[in-house]
Write a protein that holds these residues in place. Structure first.
Motif, mmCIF file in Angstrom:
data_model
loop_
_atom_site.group_PDB
_atom_site.id
_atom_site.type_symbol
_atom_site.label_atom_id
_atom_site.label_comp_id
_atom_site.label_asym_id
_atom_site.label_seq_id
_atom_site.Cartn_x
_atom_site.Cartn_y
_atom_site.Cartn_z
ATOM 1 N N TRP A 142 57.356 36.317 54.489
ATOM 2 C CA TRP A 142 56.872 37.372 53.595
ATOM 3 C C TRP A 142 55.357 37.291 53.439
ATOM 4 O O TRP A 142 54.663 38.316 53.481
ATOM 5 N N ILE A 143 54.821 36.072 53.283
ATOM 6 C CA ILE A 143 53.370 35.908 53.200
ATOM 7 C C ILE A 143 52.717 36.386 54.498
ATOM 8 O O ILE A 143 51.683 37.067 54.492
ATOM 9 N N GLY A 144 53.325 36.024 55.636
ATOM 10 C CA GLY A 144 52.773 36.441 56.926
ATOM 11 C C GLY A 144 52.771 37.947 57.097
ATOM 12 O O GLY A 144 51.774 38.535 57.532
ATOM 13 N N LEU A 145 53.874 38.600 56.760
ATOM 14 C CA LEU A 145 53.959 40.050 56.878
ATOM 15 C C LEU A 145 52.971 40.736 55.939
ATOM 16 O O LEU A 145 52.353 41.751 56.299
ATOM 17 N N LYS A 146 52.805 40.179 54.744
ATOM 18 C CA LYS A 146 51.855 40.747 53.790
ATOM 19 C C LYS A 146 50.432 40.663 54.322
ATOM 20 O O LYS A 146 49.645 41.614 54.202
ATOM 21 N N ALA A 147 50.094 39.521 54.944
ATOM 22 C CA ALA A 147 48.756 39.359 55.510
ATOM 23 C C ALA A 147 48.528 40.329 56.663
ATOM 24 O O ALA A 147 47.449 40.926 56.788
ATOM 25 N N LEU A 148 49.540 40.509 57.513
ATOM 26 C CA LEU A 148 49.414 41.461 58.623
ATOM 27 C C LEU A 148 49.252 42.887 58.112
ATOM 28 O O LEU A 148 48.477 43.680 58.669
ATOM 29 N N LEU A 149 49.977 43.216 57.044
ATOM 30 C CA LEU A 149 49.861 44.562 56.468
ATOM 31 C C LEU A 149 48.476 44.794 55.893
ATOM 32 O O LEU A 149 47.885 45.874 56.070
ATOM 33 N N GLU A 150 47.929 43.768 55.226
ATOM 34 C CA GLU A 150 46.573 43.892 54.686
ATOM 35 C C GLU A 150 45.553 44.052 55.808
ATOM 36 O O GLU A 150 44.589 44.813 55.680
ATOM 37 N N ALA A 151 45.742 43.340 56.904
ATOM 38 C CA ALA A 151 44.828 43.454 58.040
ATOM 39 C C ALA A 151 44.915 44.840 58.671
ATOM 40 O O ALA A 151 43.909 45.431 59.053
ATOM 41 N N ARG A 165 45.783 47.639 57.220
ATOM 42 C CA ARG A 165 45.271 48.664 56.313
ATOM 43 C C ARG A 165 43.762 48.646 56.193
ATOM 44 O O ARG A 165 43.154 49.599 55.713
ATOM 45 N N GLY A 166 43.125 47.540 56.597
ATOM 46 C CA GLY A 166 41.690 47.418 56.450
ATOM 47 C C GLY A 166 40.948 48.415 57.312
ATOM 48 O O GLY A 166 41.443 48.911 58.319
ATOM 49 N N VAL A 167 39.738 48.750 56.895
ATOM 50 C CA VAL A 167 38.886 49.664 57.653
ATOM 51 C C VAL A 167 37.579 48.969 57.939
ATOM 52 O O VAL A 167 37.111 48.125 57.171
ATOM 53 N N ALA A 168 36.939 49.330 59.048
ATOM 54 C CA ALA A 168 35.661 48.723 59.420
ATOM 55 C C ALA A 168 34.589 49.137 58.434
ATOM 56 O O ALA A 168 34.461 50.315 58.097
ATOM 57 N N PRO A 169 33.791 48.216 57.904
ATOM 58 C CA PRO A 169 32.760 48.543 56.927
ATOM 59 C C PRO A 169 31.586 49.256 57.566
ATOM 60 O O PRO A 169 31.303 49.097 58.739
ATOM 61 N N ALA A 170 30.907 50.035 56.753
ATOM 62 C CA ALA A 170 29.735 50.748 57.249
ATOM 63 C C ALA A 170 28.552 49.809 57.401
ATOM 64 O O ALA A 170 27.639 50.066 58.169
ATOM 65 N N VAL A 171 28.536 48.720 56.634
ATOM 66 C CA VAL A 171 27.471 47.731 56.739
ATOM 67 C C VAL A 171 28.090 46.415 57.156
ATOM 68 O O VAL A 171 29.306 46.261 57.178
ATOM 69 N N GLY A 172 27.228 45.464 57.446
ATOM 70 C CA GLY A 172 27.716 44.215 58.004
ATOM 71 C C GLY A 172 28.586 43.400 57.080
ATOM 72 O O GLY A 172 29.614 42.890 57.467
ATOM 73 N N ASP A 173 28.177 43.295 55.820
ATOM 74 C CA ASP A 173 28.896 42.437 54.898
ATOM 75 C C ASP A 173 29.386 43.237 53.702
ATOM 76 O O ASP A 173 28.834 44.281 53.355
ATOM 77 N N VAL A 174 30.410 42.751 53.074
ATOM 78 C CA VAL A 174 30.925 43.349 51.847
ATOM 79 C C VAL A 174 31.006 42.254 50.805
ATOM 80 O O VAL A 174 31.011 41.073 51.118
ATOM 81 N N ALA A 175 31.068 42.626 49.545
ATOM 82 C CA ALA A 175 31.147 41.645 48.466
ATOM 83 C C ALA A 175 32.464 40.893 48.548
ATOM 84 O O ALA A 175 33.485 41.450 48.931
ATOM 85 N N PRO A 176 32.477 39.618 48.188
ATOM 86 C CA PRO A 176 33.713 38.840 48.240
ATOM 87 C C PRO A 176 34.735 39.370 47.252
ATOM 88 O O PRO A 176 34.412 39.687 46.114
ATOM 89 N N ALA A 177 35.975 39.442 47.685
ATOM 90 C CA ALA A 177 37.036 39.982 46.847
ATOM 91 C C ALA A 177 37.621 38.877 45.975
ATOM 92 O O ALA A 177 38.754 38.463 46.142
ATOM 93 N N LYS A 178 36.826 38.410 45.026
ATOM 94 C CA LYS A 178 37.249 37.260 44.230
ATOM 95 C C LYS A 178 38.349 37.606 43.236
ATOM 96 O O LYS A 178 39.021 36.714 42.728
ATOM 97 N N ARG A 179 38.504 38.860 42.896
ATOM 98 C CA ARG A 179 39.519 39.238 41.925
ATOM 99 C C ARG A 179 40.833 39.630 42.576
ATOM 100 O O ARG A 179 41.761 40.051 41.911
ATOM 101 N N ARG A 180 40.939 39.524 43.865
ATOM 102 C CA ARG A 180 42.158 39.947 44.547
ATOM 103 C C ARG A 180 43.296 38.970 44.315
ATOM 104 O O ARG A 180 44.441 39.322 44.454
ATOM 105 N N ARG A 181 42.973 37.732 43.992
ATOM 106 C CA ARG A 181 44.023 36.743 43.781
ATOM 107 C C ARG A 181 43.682 35.933 42.531
ATOM 108 O O ARG A 181 42.683 35.234 42.485
ATOM 109 N N THR A 182 44.506 36.059 41.491
ATOM 110 C CA THR A 182 44.278 35.306 40.269
ATOM 111 C C THR A 182 44.594 33.833 40.501
ATOM 112 O O THR A 182 45.279 33.472 41.467
ATOM 113 N N LEU A 183 44.114 32.994 39.590
ATOM 114 C CA LEU A 183 44.393 31.562 39.717
ATOM 115 C C LEU A 183 45.887 31.290 39.597
ATOM 116 O O LEU A 183 46.426 30.416 40.298
ATOM 117 N N LEU A 184 46.561 32.028 38.730
ATOM 118 C CA LEU A 184 48.010 31.839 38.577
ATOM 119 C C LEU A 184 48.737 32.222 39.862
ATOM 120 O O LEU A 184 49.672 31.515 40.297
#
Length: 211
Positions: free
Chosen positions: A85-94, A96-115
């Motif tokens: 399930w973790i593997g399939l979720k990671a593949l789905l996220e990959a 769905r991703g789109v190529a950024p218009a600039v080289g770098d994007v801000a880190p997605a630190k809020r995507r995964r809570t500590l809990l």
């Protein structure tokens, strides 16, 4: 428990910790997208699961998993399903991703809570019967009749947990230092694709594990 016994167990446990496995892949997936704190939350989940398996081994419940084919099959399939399930979720996220218009994007630190990071680390190990099998194999080899079974067993679990903390702390710091590269969205898509495939592979391997 003498020093030679402790060192012998530490050597064997260190090889197990450093060998490629779901824990390392989870850290590699968590730190680039959610930061060091989430990575350490993963490790806290690992350690909690180790103490759970250690307690079950000491109480003899893990023996039931080894001796009962049905119980072992249920726990094994739950663990395999979670890894897949973790593997399939990671593949789905990959995907769905789109190529950024600039080289770098801000880190997605809020995507995964500590809990959530803690829960992922805990479940990845709690649902893996191979951890119980390791303790069941190790405890009789490194605990003599002169040692108290309870204190000696948890000493070995503590050593195993400490080795995990040290090793994965180094891995977390390494990924944090490479944060500039890992924030690139193309890199994140590549990383998610690789980790997705690897997690599914570990899940399939666990599903085929036999007593």
């Amino acid at each position: 428990m003498d020093l030679a016994t402790v060192l012998s167990f530490s050597f064997i446990a260190a090889l197990l910790v450093m060998s490629p496995g779901p824990n390392g892949v989870l850290i590699a997936r968590t730190v680039p997208t959610s930061g060091k704190a989430a990575g350490f939350a993963n490790v806290a989940g690992f350690v909690s699961a180790f103490y759970l398996h250690g307690a079950l081994s000491i109480l003899g419940i893990s023996i039931i998993l080894v001796q009962s084919a049905q119980a072992f099959f249920i726990v094994k399939m739950l663990g395999a399903a979670y890894l897949c399930w973790i593997g399939l979720k990671a593949l789905l996220e990959a995907w769905r991703g789109v190529a950024p218009a600039v080289g770098d994007v801000a880190p997605a630190k809020r995507r995964r809570t500590l809990l959530k990071a803690y829960s992922e680390g805990f479940l990845t190990n709690a649902l893996n019967p191979k951890v119980s099998m390791f303790y069941l194999a190790a405890f009789p080899q490194f605990i003599s009749r002169m040692d108290g079974a309870l204190s000696a067993s948890f000493t070995l679990v503590f050593i195993h947990s400490l080795l995990n903390l040290v090793w994965f702390s180094l891995i977390i710091m390494l990924f944090a230092r490479l944060a500039g590269a890992t924030r690139n969205q193309r890199f994140q898509r590549w990383l998610k694709s690789i980790t997705g495939v690897v997690f599914i592979g570990f899940g399939a391997k666990l599903a085929m594990l036999k007593l």
